[in-house]
Design an enzyme around this catalytic site. Structure first.
Site, PDB file in Angstrom:
ATOM      1  N   HIS A   1      -5.593   3.340   5.054  1.00  0.00           N
ATOM      2  CA  HIS A   1      -4.204   2.907   5.162  1.00  0.00           C
ATOM      3  C   HIS A   1      -3.515   3.310   6.446  1.00  0.00           C
ATOM      4  O   HIS A   1      -2.339   2.997   6.635  1.00  0.00           O
ATOM      5  CB  HIS A   1      -3.377   3.475   3.999  1.00  0.00           C
ATOM      6  CG  HIS A   1      -3.605   2.769   2.708  1.00  0.00           C
ATOM      7  ND1 HIS A   1      -2.840   1.712   2.289  1.00  0.00           N
ATOM      8  CD2 HIS A   1      -4.532   2.955   1.745  1.00  0.00           C
ATOM      9  CE1 HIS A   1      -3.272   1.289   1.116  1.00  0.00           C
ATOM     10  NE2 HIS A   1      -4.304   2.024   0.763  1.00  0.00           N
TER      11      HIS A   1
ATOM     12  N   LYS B   1      12.802   1.448   4.483  1.00  0.00           N
ATOM     13  CA  LYS B   1      11.429   1.937   4.451  1.00  0.00           C
ATOM     14  C   LYS B   1      11.482   3.446   4.607  1.00  0.00           C
ATOM     15  O   LYS B   1      12.535   3.999   4.911  1.00  0.00           O
ATOM     16  CB  LYS B   1      10.590   1.320   5.579  1.00  0.00           C
ATOM     17  CG  LYS B   1      11.301   1.329   6.943  1.00  0.00           C
ATOM     18  CD  LYS B   1      10.486   0.651   8.028  1.00  0.00           C
ATOM     19  CE  LYS B   1      10.460  -0.848   7.929  1.00  0.00           C
ATOM     20  NZ  LYS B   1       9.173  -1.432   7.678  1.00  0.00           N
ATOM     21  N   ARG B   2      10.365   4.141   4.406  1.00  0.00           N
ATOM     22  CA  ARG B   2      10.351   5.578   4.637  1.00  0.00           C
ATOM     23  C   ARG B   2      10.781   5.871   6.072  1.00  0.00           C
ATOM     24  O   ARG B   2      10.534   5.080   6.976  1.00  0.00           O
ATOM     25  CB  ARG B   2       8.950   6.153   4.370  1.00  0.00           C
ATOM     26  CG  ARG B   2       8.606   6.235   2.905  1.00  0.00           C
ATOM     27  CD  ARG B   2       9.597   7.100   2.149  1.00  0.00           C
ATOM     28  NE  ARG B   2       9.521   8.469   2.611  1.00  0.00           N
ATOM     29  CZ  ARG B   2       8.993   9.478   1.944  1.00  0.00           C
ATOM     30  NH1 ARG B   2       8.508   9.273   0.734  1.00  0.00           N
ATOM     31  NH2 ARG B   2       8.943  10.691   2.439  1.00  0.00           N
TER      32      ARG B   2
ATOM     33  N   LYS C   1       8.055   4.221  12.751  1.00  0.00           N
ATOM     34  CA  LYS C   1       8.748   3.042  12.229  1.00  0.00           C
ATOM     35  C   LYS C   1      10.008   2.723  13.047  1.00  0.00           C
ATOM     36  O   LYS C   1      10.609   1.674  12.930  1.00  0.00           O
ATOM     37  CB  LYS C   1       9.102   3.243  10.754  1.00  0.00           C
ATOM     38  CG  LYS C   1       7.873   3.252   9.826  1.00  0.00           C
ATOM     39  CD  LYS C   1       8.274   3.489   8.381  1.00  0.00           C
ATOM     40  CE  LYS C   1       7.120   3.574   7.413  1.00  0.00           C
ATOM     41  NZ  LYS C   1       6.595   2.260   6.976  1.00  0.00           N
TER      42      LYS C   1
ATOM     43  N   THR D   1       4.516  -3.843   3.829  1.00  0.00           N
ATOM     44  CA  THR D   1       4.649  -4.807   2.745  1.00  0.00           C
ATOM     45  C   THR D   1       6.116  -5.181   2.558  1.00  0.00           C
ATOM     46  O   THR D   1       6.414  -6.242   2.026  1.00  0.00           O
ATOM     47  CB  THR D   1       4.098  -4.245   1.409  1.00  0.00           C
ATOM     48  OG1 THR D   1       4.646  -2.932   1.204  1.00  0.00           O
ATOM     49  CG2 THR D   1       2.591  -4.197   1.422  1.00  0.00           C
TER      50      THR D   1
ATOM     51  N   LYS E   1       8.204  -8.822   1.455  1.00  0.00           N
ATOM     52  CA  LYS E   1       9.267  -8.995   0.451  1.00  0.00           C
ATOM     53  C   LYS E   1      10.488  -9.684   1.065  1.00  0.00           C
ATOM     54  O   LYS E   1      11.108 -10.546   0.435  1.00  0.00           O
ATOM     55  CB  LYS E   1       9.680  -7.633  -0.123  1.00  0.00           C
ATOM     56  CG  LYS E   1       8.551  -6.869  -0.804  1.00  0.00           C
ATOM     57  CD  LYS E   1       8.957  -5.411  -1.063  1.00  0.00           C
ATOM     58  CE  LYS E   1       7.746  -4.529  -1.318  1.00  0.00           C
ATOM     59  NZ  LYS E   1       8.055  -3.079  -1.212  1.00  0.00           N
TER      60      LYS E   1
HETATM   61  C1  LIG Z   1       7.812  -2.118  -0.330  1.00  0.00           C
HETATM   62  C2  LIG Z   1       8.343  -0.762  -0.400  1.00  0.00           C
HETATM   63  C3  LIG Z   1       8.004   0.171   0.580  1.00  0.00           C
HETATM   64  C4  LIG Z   1       7.138  -0.171   1.774  1.00  0.00           C
HETATM   65  O1  LIG Z   1       7.952  -0.656   2.815  1.00  0.00           O
HETATM   66  P1  LIG Z   1       7.410  -0.823   4.310  1.00  0.00           P
HETATM   67  O2  LIG Z   1       8.526  -1.511   5.008  1.00  0.00           O
HETATM   68  O3  LIG Z   1       6.187  -1.676   4.223  1.00  0.00           O
HETATM   69  O4  LIG Z   1       7.133   0.530   4.824  1.00  0.00           O
HETATM   70  C5  LIG Z   1       8.527   1.448   0.482  1.00  0.00           C
HETATM   71  N1  LIG Z   1       9.343   1.801  -0.538  1.00  0.00           N
HETATM   72  C6  LIG Z   1       9.696   0.922  -1.495  1.00  0.00           C
HETATM   73  C7  LIG Z   1      10.622   1.361  -2.581  1.00  0.00           C
HETATM   74  C8  LIG Z   1       9.208  -0.385  -1.466  1.00  0.00           C
HETATM   75  O5  LIG Z   1       9.555  -1.246  -2.425  1.00  0.00           O
END
Ligand SMILES: *Cc1c(COP(=O)(O)O)cnc(C)c1O
Length: 801
Positions: A346, A534-535, A540, A642, A646
């Site tokens: 990952h 995101k985190r 990032k 991911t 979304k």
């Molecule tokens: C999808 C999701 C992530 C991943 O987000 P990235 O932008 O791909 O880092 C992290 N936390 C939650 C709650 C998510 O639904």
């Protein structure tokens, strides 16, 4: 019970009475949730049993997905939707004066994961069940999931999460299937019957008790299992009744990711990993042996997947069981083990690649360590044949070196498949990060681009958009998400555009209300909702987003005629409790928000919102409301992402670097329907190799950069000029490891193009619809079908739609 409204109402009232001893008037919302949850679980129990019986009787190959995280999100709404009983329930409850959505809100949001990796695991088990594939998740039942984030004075404060406080209606405890896991002690070696035998003596025995949760497929009868293990003192423990012993054992499953700054925490994480692996593999073998006797054929009936390296001890654990307990020879056991296991990588961030010090590993897991040593010796001998005399290369590839056990190397050597999670990531693994392994095992390496379950991220999260799509193209896309492409023929119809615009507006209103409630700030629905959730991590680059907003602030302040399309910048992010830089960025976002939102003129056109406690349930409100998706990681650093998928699926346009799955999103929608900017992965790599990047040059030559970087330390934000000094240092003193200043100008340009593009409303709506219509590729149904066909070699069982 759910076949019609009247039956449901009758059943519900009866259940409420028997379960809570109350009538509807006295019942609390929690009673009402509890009742409904129990009804649903009972309703599916027959299907659950039947699914398991079918798997037994058909004796087809099954996959077990081992993951240290499952970021599930709330389950009630998703289960109702997958069972297609949501309407009956909603209407029935309505008659009784109860709101389904209020009941749903009362469920705690199980956050047994950090972010992308754990959410991927949750999406995967949903797709497995929906595709009628025999596949189960195995994880840990942490008593406390990822911390609850509170913001105090702009700083993140972590509170323990308490998802089990009111119980968990979905789980079934199975004490009769508990398993013993051994820690500490020593290994006694003896030689009898012409063979070495190994006995683990003096071990501390921990009981692993399974809690099973149903994983309900969409519109199918398949109900798979998510098995979460709980650590409990074994009744055979030597000091079983001392409180400290009990606490020590229970600590194993107390917290997701305990702080590992010190050895004590590191040992706890190692314990968690082995606890998951050992209990899961023992349970898988026990279940295999009910139908099959010959362990040499395990891999014909079982595939075990390792999600990242946390469960990589599956390699030595399976070897241990096959040899020490089942009596296979090393070679036989190795053949079975490598053919059973597969591994997903990952990340390429070196600090995230797990390495355990031997001095911690060996005493805790003496037999496992012995086996890893033997695997390592044999592997190095094999390397010696390939590369005679090349000591340096062999040392570099070894599983054990310089006092450390390298988990990624163990996973690669012990698996038959190693996959990355987006094309570019898999290419980087093959050509750079793991090239030395690719050279000797080219057949093991492959790509499986991540996906998301459109059932949660579109059907559940955005019912308004779901109805609109269905009205236009029918509902086949719900089972075959690639059919979303049918939308493309309609995107120029003015009516579709207007109706999509109305859906987006409605979702923005819902989010705006939430922002007003939680942050006390009124945002402009007609502004661009520009979102980065995101985190929080340096790679990032939330900071790049912040610097751009600071630049806009300066422009607006300095130039009375500067006109820009109004924007609401929305952030959501948790920082790891020990990650100093990340926490500073959270504080910086809050300081910026104060500055911007309280400026009478600037706040007319831009606003900055930080939504606290980002998690799945909040995400479900955010994605549908977004206009712009910020995916701005330093190229090559985000394995896939991911969140990007979304957003796309909900009709937001991406502002992104050519990184991770952004590239594949671009390939799907076409260059003209995504806003890309910045260095490419190749350019970043060249800088990293030649060391020629000097962030200072960008600071000196671009006034816009100098102004915003200076503002970090010149009292612009706070009395305390030292508050953000470490952030300024990361950019200048530490030469800006993630190339923010290098990409800054390009980011300003692309953001200006975004602002202009939004003003052409018609075109923007078309582009959003194009994004939606191409998002089917990013359904995890596609991803899981590829894993099933190409890695696990499993097929559907008993399709009964
Ligand atoms: C999808 C999701 C992530 C991943 O987000 P990235 O932008 O791909 O880092 C992290 N936390 C939650 C709650 C998510 O639904």
């Amino acid at each position: 019970m759910f076949s019609n409204k009247e039956r449901f109402k009758k059943g519900y009232l009866k259940k409420l009475e028997s379960l809570c001893g109350k009538g509807i008037e006295e019942s609390t919302i929690r009673d009402q949730y509890h009742t409904l949850g129990n009804m649903v679980r009972e309703y599916i129990s027959t299907k659950w049993i039947e699914t398991n019986e079918l798997y037994r009787s058909e004796n087809k190959k099954q996959v077990y997905y081992l993951s240290i995280e499952f970021l599930l999100g709330r389950l009630l709404g998703q289960n109702l939707l997958n069972l297609e009983i949501k309407e009956v329930v909603e209407e029935g409850l309505h008659d009784l004066g109860i709101s389904l959505s209020e009941i749903e809100e009362c469920e705690s949001d199980p956050a047994l994961g950090n972010g992308g990796l754990g959410r991927l695991a949750a999406c995967f088990i949903d797709s497995l069940a929906t595709l009628n594939l025999p596949g189960h998740g195995y994880g840990i039942r942490y008593k406390h999931g990822l911390f609850d984030q509170k913001i105090v004075d702009g700083y993140q404060v972590e509170l323990p999460e308490q998802w089990l406080r009111h119980g968990n209606v979905w789980e079934v405890r199975k004490p009769e299937e508990a398993i013993k896991v051994f820690f500490w002690g020593r290994v006694e070696t003896s030689y009898d019957n012409n063979a070495l035998s190994f006995k683990h003596v003096g071990a501390q025995k921990v009981l692993a008790v399974p809690y099973d949760m149903p994983v309900i497929g969409y519109q199918v009868d398949t109900v798979n299992t998510l098995r979460l293990w709980n650590a409990e003192p074994s009744s055979l423990g030597p000091n079983q009744d001392t409180l400290s012993y009990k606490r020590e054992i229970e600590a194993i499953t107390d917290y997701l990711y305990p702080d590992d700054t010190h050895d004590e925490g590191k040992i706890l994480r190692l314990k968690q990993q082995y606890f998951l692996v050992s209990s899961s593999i023992q349970s898988i073998i026990a279940s295999f042996k009910k139908e099959n006797q010959n362990l040499r054929e395990l891999h014909h009936s079982v595939a075990i997947h390792i999600n990242d390296t946390h469960p990589a001890m599956a390699v030595p654990e399976l070897m241990r069981i096959l040899m020490d307990i089942e009596g296979l020879t090393w070679d036989e056991a190795w053949e079975v083990t490598t053919n059973t296991l597969s591994y997903t990588n990952h990340t390429i961030l070196s600090e995230a690649l797990e390495k355990w010090p031997i001095y911690l590993f060996q005493p805790l897991l003496p037999r496992i360590y012995m086996i890893i040593e033997e695997i390592n010796e044999r592997f190095c001998a094999e390397l010696w044949d390939h590369y005679p005399g090349e000591w340096e290369r062999i040392e570099h590839m070894a599983i054990i070196a310089h006092g450390l056990v390298k988990m990624a190397h163990l996973a690669i050597v012990g698996s038959n498949s190693i996959n990355g999670v987006a094309k570019i990531h898999s290419d980087i693994l093959k050509n750079r990060e793991m090239k030395s392994f690719y050279d000797i095992y080219p057949w093991k390496f492959n790509n499986k681009t991540n996906g998301i379950t459109h059932r949660r991220w579109l059907l559940k999260a955005n019912p308004e958009l779901t109805s609109l799509i269905t009205e236009v193209i029918g509902d086949e896309w719900k089972r075959q998400p690639e059919k979303l492409l049918d939308l493309k023929r309609h995107i120029y119809h003015p009516e579709l555009k207007e109706r999509f615009a109305a859906v987006k507006r409605k979702r923005k209103e819902i989010l705006a209300k939430e922002i007003a409630d939680k942050n006390g700030i009124i945002v402009d629905i007609d502004s661009i909702f520009d979102v980065q959730v995101k985190r929080l991590h340096a790679y990032k680059r939330q900071l790049l987003n912040v610097l751009h907003i600071m630049y806009l602030y300066n422009r607006i302040k300095e130039d009375a005629n500067y006109s820009i399309q109004p924007r609401t910048f929305i952030f959501g992010a948790k920082a790891s409790p020990t990650y100093y830089y990340a926490k500073k960025v959270i504080k910086l976002i809050h300081s910026l928000a104060d500055k911007v939102n309280n400026d009478p003129r600037v706040s007319q056109v831009i606003k900055v919102i930080f939504m606290g406690n980002y998690r799945v349930s909040l995400a479900e409100d955010i994605f549908p409301a977004a206009d712009v998706s910020e995916q701005i990681s330093t190229a090559s650093k985000e394995a896939s992402g991911t969140g990007n998928m979304k957003f796309m699926m909900n009709g937001a346009l991406t502002v992104g670097t050519l990184d991770g799955a952004n590239i594949e999103i671009m390939e799907e929608v076409g260059r003209e329907n995504i806003f890309t900017f910045g260095l490419t992965a190749g350019e970043v790599q060249r800088y990293e190799e030649n060391g020629r990047y000097r962030s200072m040059e960008y600071y000196h030559h671009d006034l816009r950069i100098r102004q915003v970087v200076d503002q970090l330390t010149n009292g612009f934000f706070s009395e305390d000029e030292g508050e953000f000094e470490s952030i300024a240092d990361s950019l200048l003193v530490q030469n800006d490891q993630y190339f923010l200043l290098r990409d800054f100008a390009s980011y300003i340009d692309v953001q200006e193009r975004v602002g202009n593009a939004y003003q052409n409303r018609d075109k923007w709506l078309e582009q959003a619809l194009i994004n939606i219509s191409h998002s089917g590729y990013f359904s995890s149904d596609r991803t899981i079908q590829q894993y099933a066909d190409e890695i696990w070699k499993i097929g559907p069982v008993g399709i009964r739609i």
